[in-house]
Design a protein around this motif. Structure first.
Motif: not given
Length: 440
Positions: A44-53, A281-287
């Motif tokens: 979850r932290a990895r996905v949210i980091k992608s969103v923030l970036t 799940a989807r965001a982790d697959q497609s950052p």
């Protein structure tokens, strides 16, 4: 200035980040230059980091961003801590809600049996965090978003004193909507608001020395233009002589809201568990699509917020101005600026009572209007409460304190008392069965 967000993989973290980016665009003095995320769920932290970036792309002066390896790493050297954890995740919320509903009582995550169960699960973790803050970052201020916000803030205050302050977006949203309905500028009004978290009343709304609330309560057409007016109805609001926080729908219309929740295909927790699980799940697959997916999911979340209570009051769609989401992040940043830069501000916060409501213990946390500056928040004087308001506050404060005792001391009798004394749990026998099932 460094800001740490605990629960940094939370779905609403990008709303806080969005407000930080607004500060960066304005080159606001005292703005956050470094943002640290920590979450026990690394995905979850990895996905949210992608969103923030993605959200920060092209914004000059955007805060640097990193994910901390552990809690102490996240806390060390920070100036402010936003605590936004969810112990047990959305699956825990689903279980709390279903246990309560199976016994024929409401199970909303902060109200009723669901709130009691969530509080007992969360407070031990929140206290561990408070102790680590005191040890590793003793000069930091903690702004608590974690629900149930009032009782969690009160528990943390036994370790951190006045350096922990709880916030919620419901009161500021109520003030804004009421001011607009009264034809006033929300940024210019003064207000009288008091209660506990998710149990409060707007009792005065003043601009240029004139209290606008009595006129608003007489104006049925104006009341019908905003959420609380639609939820409670003009007749009941006039009888109360105040505008209640939206969560009081569960208390004032308990039969109707219980029936609406029971008739819903899914509980709110089940909806969010499915929706957020799918998003992560989807965001982790497609950052590279994380931000786009988050935006779409956020809008659906806001459109469906409060669907059961809206159904209980006739059914209506949320106004477009309420679909931006958040609100709490603006309160948090205003609080942070006031403390860091000694910019005086008036905000509705969860802090220790300090005699504001004489009938309630001075150390108990209440939700009320505060003056904030470099030394923290101080509650402003409050007029006497009506008996109905005080009665609900006293009963719910007894519940909150029993939850804290149960969580800290692993005291089953305190847990039973917390459940059975809650106005939305109608029998000690029901309370005992809920408690037994929650422990299974």
């Amino acid at each position: 200035m460094r800001l740490t967000i605990l629960g940094g993989g939370g779905f609403r973290v990008p709303l806080v980040h969005r407000a930080l980016l607004d500060d960066a665009r304005r080159d606001a003095p005292g703005r956050v230059t470094e943002l640290v995320l920590f979450d026990t769920d690394s995905m979850r932290a990895r996905v949210i980091k992608s969103v923030l970036t993605a959200q920060a792309e092209g914004v000059p002066g955007a805060p640097s961003l990193r994910v901390a390896d552990d809690l102490d790493d996240a806390l060390r050297g920070t100036d402010f801590v936003f605590s936004a954890i969810r112990v047990g995740g959305t699956a825990g919320r689903v279980r709390d809600e279903r246990i309560a509903l199976d016994e024929g009582v409401l199970g909303q995550e902060t109200v009723g049996a669901g709130g009691v169960l969530y509080g007992m699960r969360t407070i031990p973790v929140a206290l561990d965090i408070a102790r680590r803050v005191a040890e590793v970052a003793p000069d930091a201020w903690v702004i608590n978003f974690t629900n149930p916000a009032g009782m969690v803030t009160e528990a943390m205050s036994t370790v951190l004193g006045d350096r922990v302050i709880g916030i919620c977006d419901s009161p500021v949203g109520l003030v804004k909507r009421a001011a607009q309905a009264a034809g006033a500028d929300p940024d210019r009004v003064e207000y009288d608001y008091v209660g506990l978290n998710h149990l409060g009343w707007l009792r005065g709304l003043t601009q240029d020395g004139q209290d606008l609330l009595p006129g608003l309560l007489r104006d049925g057409a104006a009341l019908a233009t905003f959420e609380e007016g639609k939820l409670f109805g003009a007749d009941w609001l006039r009888a109360l002589g105040a505008l209640p926080n939206e969560y009081l729908q569960y208390y004032y219309f308990r039969r109707e809201t219980l029936r609406a929740v029971q008739e819903s295909e899914h509980t709110r927790g089940e909806f969010l568990d499915r929706q957020q699980g799918d998003f992560f799940a989807r965001a982790d697959q497609s950052p590279e699509r994380a931000y786009e997916l988050w935006q779409r999911t956020r809008l659906e979340r806001e459109e469906t917020y409060g669907a059961a209570t809206r159904a209980a009051s006739g059914g209506w769609q949320r106004d477009s101005c309420d679909l931006e989401g958040g609100g709490y992040e603006r309160v948090a940043l205003a609080l942070m600026r006031a403390v860091a830069g000694d910019e005086r501000a008036r905000l509705i916060l969860n802090i220790r009572n300090q005699g504001t409501v004489p009938e309630i213990d001075r150390e108990a946390v209440i939700e009320t209007v505060c003056e904030v500056g470099a030394k923290g928040a101080q509650p402003l004087p409050c007029g006497p409460l009506r008996e109905d308001q005080l009665g609900l506050m006293l009963q719910l404060k007894a519940v909150e304190r029993a939850v804290i005792d149960a969580a800290v001391d692993r005291d089953r009798q305190a847990a039973l008392r917390a459940l059975a004394l809650h106005p939305l749990v109608d029998s000690p026998a029901v309370a005992a069965r809920i408690l037994e099932r929650s422990a299974g």
